[in-house]
Design an enzyme around this catalytic site. Structure first.
Site, mmCIF file in Angstrom:
data_model
loop_
_atom_site.group_PDB
_atom_site.id
_atom_site.type_symbol
_atom_site.label_atom_id
_atom_site.label_comp_id
_atom_site.label_asym_id
_atom_site.label_seq_id
_atom_site.Cartn_x
_atom_site.Cartn_y
_atom_site.Cartn_z
ATOM 1 N N LYS A 55 51.679 36.903 49.689
ATOM 2 C CA LYS A 55 50.901 36.043 48.775
ATOM 3 C C LYS A 55 51.838 35.075 48.040
ATOM 4 O O LYS A 55 51.546 33.887 47.906
ATOM 5 C CB LYS A 55 50.126 36.893 47.756
ATOM 6 N N GLN A 99 48.070 43.362 41.881
ATOM 7 C CA GLN A 99 47.813 44.031 43.161
ATOM 8 C C GLN A 99 47.280 45.451 42.934
ATOM 9 O O GLN A 99 47.816 46.209 42.128
ATOM 10 C CB GLN A 99 49.113 44.067 43.988
ATOM 11 N N ASP A 122 41.257 36.596 41.826
ATOM 12 C CA ASP A 122 40.711 37.666 42.670
ATOM 13 C C ASP A 122 39.180 37.727 42.565
ATOM 14 O O ASP A 122 38.524 38.342 43.400
ATOM 15 C CB ASP A 122 41.242 39.033 42.196
#
Ligand code: GUN
Length: 301
Positions: A55, A99, A122
């Site tokens: 990412k 994460q 997200d």
């Protein structure tokens, strides 16, 4: 997708999304705005390390400011919340991603909800889930996997799914529920099926669009598929060496690809289907966050 193939490559579509993100970023940077993404990882889970590294790299490739915070496994919840508060306040950062999973001593829900909804690339914050559920799509950050799946569906069927039956197997907050809301917003008639659903194969056989997000290797076979259906396989399951033909471990989806290929109209492969789209949509969300933060029109994907 080439017109003779039933296999819809997410790699190609993801590359197109990323090219668009890069060119829009050049335009923003020329106006003095550099999109910024912070990724935070706690602990040493090897799979999470790989995801976070890719990412961060992708963000750099897009021309973003890319920041990575790697915290030790024994980091306290209070320390993590304090880091997020400082990232929320940092004007150079437009997107924040923590994460998952987090170590067990940290309340993941509390952490996710502490991210500013305006930086929640997200799409896990209640505010963004609520915007999606109420149809305020333009203002919402949509979770990246269903957002990427929807881009693939649009490639095949266009943006108006009126009259089509969509079945989503899986009811998670990260994939199943937002996927169902996206399909509903596009006028599909939507069923959410899950582990307690009765007669799952016959429910699935009604689907013109079948999205499978259960984490169960090759669960869906050709008996579950309406001939000509579009099948989006969200599953990524690692099959141990020796379980299958060949001796090395490999990735398979939730759909038995070889078995359904003759029946489907179109299917996304694993790997190389939804997976590459997820990271591309994270970059698109970060760009969108930078545009919204600066009162600029947001690019469409
Ligand atoms: N872990 C697995 N998938 C995801 C994701 O999409 N976002 C975050 N933050 N963590 C994950």
């Amino acid at each position: 997708m080439d017109k003779f193939s039933k296999v819809l490559s997410g790699k190609v579509v993801a590359e197109n999304v990323l090219e668009h993100v890069k060119s829009e970023t050049v335009r923003l940077v020329a106006q003095g705005i550099k999109p910024g993404l912070a990724v935070v990882i706690v602990g040493n889970d090897p799979a999470s390390q790989v995801y976070v590294t890719s990412k961060g790299k992708k963000a750099e490739e897009c021309g973003f400011l890319s920041i990575k915070h790697e915290l030790a496994e024994n980091t306290s919840e209070a320390e993590l919340l304090s880091l997020i508060a400082s990232l929320n306040a940092d004007e150079a950062l437009h997107g924040i991603l923590v994460q998952l999973p987090l170590p067990k001593h940290i309340n993941a829900e509390k952490v996710v909800q502490s991210i500013s909804p305006d930086k929640d690339v997200d799409g896990f914050h209640y505010v963004n889930a609520g915007k999606l559920a109420t149809g305020s799509l333009a203002q919402a950050f949509v979770p990246c996997t269903p957002a990427g799946s929807m881009v693939l569906i649009e490639k095949v069927l266009g943006t108006d799914l009126s009259g089509l039956n969509a079945v989503v197997i899986g009811r998670s907050n990260i994939v199943g529920k937002p996927m169902a809301n996206l399909l509903l917003a596009a006028n599909a008639t939507v069923t959410i099926a899950h582990s307690k659903t009765k007669e799952l194969p016959s429910v699935c056989r009604r689907a013109d669009i079948l999205v499978v997000a259960v984490g169960c290797p090759r669960m869906v076979n050709s008996d579950w598929i309406k001939p000509g259906a579009l099948v989006v396989d969200v599953g990524i399951n690692r099959i141990a060496p020796g379980t299958d033909v060949g001796s090395t471990s490999r990735l398979v989806g939730d759909v038995d690809f070889d078995d359904v290929l003759n029946t489907v109209g179109t299917i996304t492969p694993v790997p190389g289907g939804v997976g590459p789209m997820t990271i591309a949509m994270l970059m698109a969300n970060t760009l969108k966050a930078a545009c919204l933060a600066n009162g600029l029109p947001q690019p469409a994907f």
